[in-house]
Structures are given as structure tokens and as C-alpha cells.
Design a protein around this motif. Structure first.
Motif, PDB file in Angstrom:
ATOM      1  N   GLY A  67     -35.733  35.886  36.219  1.00 57.31           N
ATOM      2  CA  GLY A  67     -36.796  35.193  37.295  1.00 57.31           C
ATOM      3  C   GLY A  67     -36.316  33.913  37.438  1.00 57.31           C
ATOM      4  O   GLY A  67     -36.981  33.109  38.173  1.00 57.31           O
ATOM      5  N   LYS A  68     -34.862  33.548  36.936  1.00 61.81           N
ATOM      6  CA  LYS A  68     -34.509  32.126  37.328  1.00 61.81           C
ATOM      7  C   LYS A  68     -33.151  32.213  38.247  1.00 61.81           C
ATOM      8  O   LYS A  68     -32.574  33.123  38.024  1.00 61.81           O
ATOM      9  CB  LYS A  68     -34.302  31.136  36.009  1.00 61.81           C
ATOM     10  CG  LYS A  68     -35.412  31.422  35.164  1.00 61.81           C
ATOM     11  CD  LYS A  68     -35.310  30.504  34.088  1.00 61.81           C
ATOM     12  CE  LYS A  68     -36.545  30.169  33.002  1.00 61.81           C
ATOM     13  NZ  LYS A  68     -36.116  29.512  31.925  1.00 61.81           N
ATOM     14  N   ALA A 125     -30.762  34.602  28.356  1.00 64.28           N
ATOM     15  CA  ALA A 125     -30.137  34.597  29.824  1.00 64.28           C
ATOM     16  C   ALA A 125     -28.894  35.493  29.774  1.00 64.28           C
ATOM     17  O   ALA A 125     -28.466  35.821  28.569  1.00 64.28           O
ATOM     18  CB  ALA A 125     -29.921  33.347  30.150  1.00 64.28           C
ATOM     19  N   VAL A 126     -28.334  35.845  30.809  1.00 61.77           N
ATOM     20  CA  VAL A 126     -26.883  36.303  31.088  1.00 61.77           C
ATOM     21  C   VAL A 126     -25.886  35.024  31.272  1.00 61.77           C
ATOM     22  O   VAL A 126     -26.234  34.420  32.089  1.00 61.77           O
ATOM     23  CB  VAL A 126     -26.984  37.256  32.260  1.00 61.77           C
ATOM     24  CG1 VAL A 126     -25.455  37.753  32.346  1.00 61.77           C
ATOM     25  CG2 VAL A 126     -27.821  38.297  32.119  1.00 61.77           C
TER      26      VAL A 126
END
Length: 123
Positions: free
Chosen positions: A41-42, A91-92
Motif C-alpha cells: 500500500g505504499k 517490501a518488494v
């Protein structure tokens, strides 16, 4: 030019991972490298940069002292050593490269991108 990121995985809080980015097609050229990440969501954000002139490494504040970006002498692999991982590091992670003289600390300036590797830090 190809970039292949690897090394992601699931780790507990406080653990460590080392991400690798294999670079092909740029071995004999000067290039800047950056690691960025995109959490759930970032927006994608800057994590660490290693300009061709290695003494100008830079990190985002939240990873300073925990993450280290480095490159091998053959200039075909870039690593991101991540220690003391936190859940907010989930995160990715993407590696990217560029060969022009634009600002190496702005991820929008990078034109060559790897496919990303997922890092999940459990609490």
C-alpha cells in the motif's frame, strides 16, 4: 542490459538478509546503482544508492546504520546487506542502474530495473 535481484525471504525481527543484484550488459561502463522498495500500500521509495564513485553512498534515514550497499570488484554484482530487520522493512526490493550523470539519489532517474525480490519481516 539486465538486472536480476535475489535473496529475499521471510525473516524474524532482528534478523538479516543479503540481497544481490546481478548486472549484465554494463560491466565495462560506469553506472550508478540504487536499491528501492515498495511496501504494501505504499509508493516505491529510495533505500540506498551507490554512485559510480563509491565514496558517495547514501541511505534513507530509517535504514542508516542497518543496511549497507556494496559492489564487487568486477562491477557485475551489487549487494544490499540488511541487518536488524524490522517489520516496517517488509517490501518488494528492487535494484536499478543508470549510466547518465543525473542525480543518483532520485529513483525516478533510473532506467534499468530488476524484477524485485520480496522481503518479509515477521514480528
Amino acid at each position: 542490459v539486465q538486472l536480476q535481484a535475489s535473496g529475499g525471504g521471510l525473516v524474524q525481527t532482528g534478523g538479516y538478509l543479503r540481497l544481490s543484484c546481478a548486472v549484465s550488459g554494463l560491466t565495462f561502463r560506469a553506472y550508478d546503482m540504487v536499491w528501492s522498495r515498495q511496501g504494501p500500500g505504499k509508493e516505491r521509495e529510495f533505500v540506498a544508492a551507490l554512485p559510480w564513485r563509491g565514496d558517495r553512498r547514501r541511505y534513507r534515514d530509517s535504514v542508516m546504520g542497518r543496511f549497507t550497499i556494496s559492489r564487487n570488484s568486477a562491477k557485475d554484482t551489487v549487494w544490499l546487506q540488511m541487518n536488524s530487520l524490522k517489520p516496517e522493512d517488509t517490501a518488494v526490493y528492487y535494484c536499478a542502474a543508470k549510466t547518465d550523470s543525473s542525480d543518483p539519489y532520485r529513483i525516478s532517474n533510473y532506467g534499468y530495473w530488476g524484477q524485485g525480490t520480496l522481503v518479509t519481516v515477521s514480528s
